[in-house]
Motif scaffolding. Sequence first.
Motif, PDB file in Angstrom:
ATOM      1  N   TRP A  92     -67.476 -13.001  -0.527  1.00 24.28           N
ATOM      2  CA  TRP A  92     -67.408 -14.864  -0.698  1.00 24.28           C
ATOM      3  C   TRP A  92     -68.550 -15.202   0.470  1.00 24.28           C
ATOM      4  CZ3 TRP A  92     -65.968 -18.221  -3.678  1.00 24.28           C
ATOM      5  CH2 TRP A  92     -64.945 -18.806  -3.863  1.00 24.28           C
ATOM      6  N   HIS A  93     -69.000 -14.240   0.710  1.00 26.04           N
ATOM      7  CA  HIS A  93     -69.828 -14.644   2.615  1.00 26.04           C
ATOM      8  C   HIS A  93     -71.187 -14.528   1.801  1.00 26.04           C
ATOM      9  CE1 HIS A  93     -72.692 -14.058   5.781  1.00 26.04           C
ATOM     10  NE2 HIS A  93     -71.897 -15.335   7.326  1.00 26.04           N
ATOM     11  N   ARG A  94     -71.606 -13.638   1.044  1.00 27.31           N
ATOM     12  CA  ARG A  94     -72.621 -13.901   0.148  1.00 27.31           C
ATOM     13  C   ARG A  94     -73.046 -15.081  -0.828  1.00 27.31           C
ATOM     14  NH1 ARG A  94     -72.706  -8.316  -3.154  1.00 27.31           N
ATOM     15  NH2 ARG A  94     -74.990  -9.463  -3.746  1.00 27.31           N
ATOM     16  N   ARG A  95     -71.296 -15.071  -1.575  1.00 28.95           N
ATOM     17  CA  ARG A  95     -71.506 -15.973  -2.066  1.00 28.95           C
ATOM     18  C   ARG A  95     -71.511 -17.409  -1.546  1.00 28.95           C
ATOM     19  NH1 ARG A  95     -67.304 -14.209  -4.658  1.00 28.95           N
ATOM     20  NH2 ARG A  95     -68.098 -13.579  -6.033  1.00 28.95           N
ATOM     21  N   LEU A  96     -71.230 -17.820  -0.927  1.00 27.85           N
ATOM     22  CA  LEU A  96     -70.988 -19.093  -0.267  1.00 27.85           C
ATOM     23  C   LEU A  96     -72.665 -19.172   0.366  1.00 27.85           C
ATOM     24  CD1 LEU A  96     -68.775 -19.756   2.197  1.00 27.85           C
ATOM     25  CD2 LEU A  96     -69.090 -20.486   0.054  1.00 27.85           C
ATOM     26  N   THR A  97     -73.665 -17.897   0.672  1.00 25.91           N
ATOM     27  CA  THR A  97     -74.806 -18.225   1.010  1.00 25.91           C
ATOM     28  C   THR A  97     -75.800 -18.776   0.157  1.00 25.91           C
ATOM     29  OG1 THR A  97     -74.518 -16.768   3.196  1.00 25.91           O
ATOM     30  CG2 THR A  97     -76.646 -16.753   2.216  1.00 25.91           C
ATOM     31  N   VAL A  98     -75.352 -17.878  -1.261  1.00 22.33           N
ATOM     32  CA  VAL A  98     -76.221 -18.233  -2.306  1.00 22.33           C
ATOM     33  C   VAL A  98     -75.726 -19.968  -2.533  1.00 22.33           C
ATOM     34  CG1 VAL A  98     -76.131 -18.081  -4.926  1.00 22.33           C
ATOM     35  CG2 VAL A  98     -76.482 -15.951  -3.763  1.00 22.33           C
ATOM     36  N   ILE A  99     -74.555 -20.002  -2.789  1.00 18.34           N
ATOM     37  CA  ILE A  99     -74.297 -21.539  -3.058  1.00 18.34           C
ATOM     38  C   ILE A  99     -75.327 -22.766  -1.683  1.00 18.34           C
ATOM     39  CG2 ILE A  99     -72.367 -23.473  -2.767  1.00 18.34           C
ATOM     40  CD1 ILE A  99     -70.912 -21.231  -3.340  1.00 18.34           C
ATOM     41  N   ALA A 100     -75.103 -22.210  -0.361  1.00 16.56           N
ATOM     42  CA  ALA A 100     -75.656 -23.582   0.195  1.00 16.56           C
ATOM     43  C   ALA A 100     -77.168 -23.156  -0.114  1.00 16.56           C
ATOM     44  CB  ALA A 100     -75.509 -22.491   1.852  1.00 16.56           C
ATOM     45  N   GLN A 101     -78.053 -22.054  -0.081  1.00 21.83           N
ATOM     46  CA  GLN A 101     -79.636 -22.056  -0.913  1.00 21.83           C
ATOM     47  C   GLN A 101     -79.759 -22.700  -1.585  1.00 21.83           C
ATOM     48  OE1 GLN A 101     -80.474 -18.403  -0.100  1.00 21.83           O
ATOM     49  NE2 GLN A 101     -80.421 -18.497   2.261  1.00 21.83           N
ATOM     50  N   ASP A 102     -79.130 -23.610  -2.815  1.00 20.10           N
ATOM     51  CA  ASP A 102     -79.270 -23.814  -4.466  1.00 20.10           C
ATOM     52  C   ASP A 102     -78.713 -25.241  -4.103  1.00 20.10           C
ATOM     53  OD1 ASP A 102     -79.395 -23.940  -6.960  1.00 20.10           O
ATOM     54  OD2 ASP A 102     -78.979 -21.941  -7.537  1.00 20.10           O
ATOM     55  N   GLU A 103     -79.649 -26.142  -4.598  1.00 16.43           N
ATOM     56  CA  GLU A 103     -79.402 -27.890  -4.765  1.00 16.43           C
ATOM     57  C   GLU A 103     -78.342 -27.333  -5.566  1.00 16.43           C
ATOM     58  OE1 GLU A 103     -82.106 -30.341  -3.035  1.00 16.43           O
ATOM     59  OE2 GLU A 103     -81.911 -29.651  -0.445  1.00 16.43           O
ATOM     60  N   THR A 104     -79.032 -27.357  -6.775  1.00 13.51           N
ATOM     61  CA  THR A 104     -78.511 -26.803  -8.894  1.00 13.51           C
ATOM     62  C   THR A 104     -76.862 -26.842  -9.019  1.00 13.51           C
ATOM     63  OG1 THR A 104     -79.194 -24.717  -8.977  1.00 13.51           O
ATOM     64  CG2 THR A 104     -80.879 -26.689  -9.062  1.00 13.51           C
ATOM     65  N   LEU A 105     -76.534 -26.797  -8.018  1.00 18.03           N
ATOM     66  CA  LEU A 105     -74.803 -25.847  -7.858  1.00 18.03           C
ATOM     67  C   LEU A 105     -74.115 -27.237  -7.489  1.00 18.03           C
ATOM     68  CD1 LEU A 105     -74.832 -22.126  -6.789  1.00 18.03           C
ATOM     69  CD2 LEU A 105     -74.724 -23.462  -8.927  1.00 18.03           C
ATOM     70  N   LEU A 106     -74.991 -28.382  -6.524  1.00 23.43           N
ATOM     71  CA  LEU A 106     -73.996 -29.415  -6.227  1.00 23.43           C
ATOM     72  C   LEU A 106     -73.600 -30.180  -6.785  1.00 23.43           C
ATOM     73  CD1 LEU A 106     -73.451 -31.257  -3.939  1.00 23.43           C
ATOM     74  CD2 LEU A 106     -75.384 -32.946  -4.137  1.00 23.43           C
ATOM     75  N   PRO A 107     -73.554 -30.661  -8.061  1.00 23.10           N
ATOM     76  CA  PRO A 107     -72.888 -31.087  -9.308  1.00 23.10           C
ATOM     77  C   PRO A 107     -71.797 -30.440 -10.384  1.00 23.10           C
ATOM     78  CG  PRO A 107     -75.045 -31.524 -10.106  1.00 23.10           C
ATOM     79  CD  PRO A 107     -74.836 -30.628  -8.627  1.00 23.10           C
ATOM     80  N   ARG A 108     -71.568 -28.879 -10.003  1.00 23.86           N
ATOM     81  CA  ARG A 108     -71.099 -27.969 -10.240  1.00 23.86           C
ATOM     82  C   ARG A 108     -69.862 -28.424  -9.271  1.00 23.86           C
ATOM     83  NH1 ARG A 108     -67.287 -27.042 -13.846  1.00 23.86           N
ATOM     84  NH2 ARG A 108     -66.907 -24.865 -14.066  1.00 23.86           N
ATOM     85  N   LEU A 109     -70.337 -28.081  -8.048  1.00 23.38           N
ATOM     86  CA  LEU A 109     -69.303 -28.240  -6.833  1.00 23.38           C
ATOM     87  C   LEU A 109     -68.555 -29.028  -7.011  1.00 23.38           C
ATOM     88  CD1 LEU A 109     -72.124 -26.523  -4.104  1.00 23.38           C
ATOM     89  CD2 LEU A 109     -69.896 -25.306  -5.311  1.00 23.38           C
ATOM     90  N   VAL A 110     -69.080 -30.426  -7.011  1.00 19.96           N
ATOM     91  CA  VAL A 110     -68.559 -31.881  -7.027  1.00 19.96           C
ATOM     92  C   VAL A 110     -67.464 -31.438  -8.126  1.00 19.96           C
ATOM     93  CG1 VAL A 110     -68.688 -33.699  -7.271  1.00 19.96           C
ATOM     94  CG2 VAL A 110     -70.331 -33.333  -5.959  1.00 19.96           C
ATOM     95  N   GLN A 111     -67.982 -31.350  -9.362  1.00 18.68           N
ATOM     96  CA  GLN A 111     -66.696 -31.280 -10.509  1.00 18.68           C
ATOM     97  C   GLN A 111     -65.890 -30.321  -9.824  1.00 18.68           C
ATOM     98  OE1 GLN A 111     -68.036 -29.795 -13.771  1.00 18.68           O
ATOM     99  NE2 GLN A 111     -66.842 -30.285 -15.518  1.00 18.68           N
ATOM    100  N   LEU A 112     -65.819 -28.763  -9.312  1.00 20.60           N
ATOM    101  CA  LEU A 112     -64.960 -28.274  -9.154  1.00 20.60           C
ATOM    102  C   LEU A 112     -63.989 -28.650  -8.346  1.00 20.60           C
ATOM    103  CD1 LEU A 112     -66.735 -24.794  -9.203  1.00 20.60           C
ATOM    104  CD2 LEU A 112     -64.932 -25.683 -10.698  1.00 20.60           C
ATOM    105  N   GLY A 113     -64.753 -29.313  -7.080  1.00 19.85           N
ATOM    106  CA  GLY A 113     -64.128 -29.381  -5.780  1.00 19.85           C
ATOM    107  C   GLY A 113     -62.879 -30.836  -6.514  1.00 19.85           C
ATOM    108  N   ALA A 114     -63.041 -32.012  -7.225  1.00 18.71           N
ATOM    109  CA  ALA A 114     -62.570 -32.884  -7.592  1.00 18.71           C
ATOM    110  C   ALA A 114     -61.399 -32.358  -8.923  1.00 18.71           C
ATOM    111  CB  ALA A 114     -63.037 -33.781  -9.041  1.00 18.71           C
ATOM    112  N   THR A 115     -61.501 -31.052  -9.505  1.00 18.89           N
ATOM    113  CA  THR A 115     -60.574 -30.488 -10.321  1.00 18.89           C
ATOM    114  C   THR A 115     -59.550 -29.845  -9.490  1.00 18.89           C
ATOM    115  OG1 THR A 115     -62.136 -29.754 -12.164  1.00 18.89           O
ATOM    116  CG2 THR A 115     -59.859 -28.653 -12.080  1.00 18.89           C
TER     117      THR A 115
END
Length: 203
Positions: A107-130
Amino acid sequence: MTGPGLRERKKQDTRAALAAATLDLAEEHGLAAVTVEQIAARAGVSYRTFFNYFSAKEEALLRPTGGGGSTFGAHLLAQDASLAPLDAARAALHEELSALEDDGAAWHRRLTVIAQDETLLPRLVQLGATNEREMAEAIATRLGQDVERDLYPGLLGAVLGCAVRVTLTRWHRLEGRTPLPRLLDEALDALAAGLPGARPAGS
């Protein structure tokens, strides 16, 4: 004799292999440059098999245990009925975050990837809302309220979602040195206290 237990373990192993392959490739190339074909090949399964477990590569990265969402609702409804809503929610989230911490390195590795990839933001917003919606529905069920009509379930679900996001961000920045449940408690204690004014650094 192969029973449901063995079949389910095989499914879990395949899902874990796909999630691990997605994370490895995303670290190596960036998720945007990775294809489902590459993920399947790295995991040693067919392209079609990937879609038996995940709807897209983003889901394989962000929800590695599958698309069924969190277990917050089940954990919440299992709490003692005498607990106040926030205390019951805290206990339920402790169980979720403790399980996540069991796979802390990934999960630490995963969060590093997420923090470095702005293209994931829409999906993160969607998952957060869900996730917030799922928490609100579970809170409404526990309280016998209507998630559409009553204020409290939706408000508490949104606040909890925010607390979890801040907790995960802090845990990642601290490189996992502080346990997730402790960081969550700090966030929820501050919220329960009405967010008292922070003191300036060094005061």
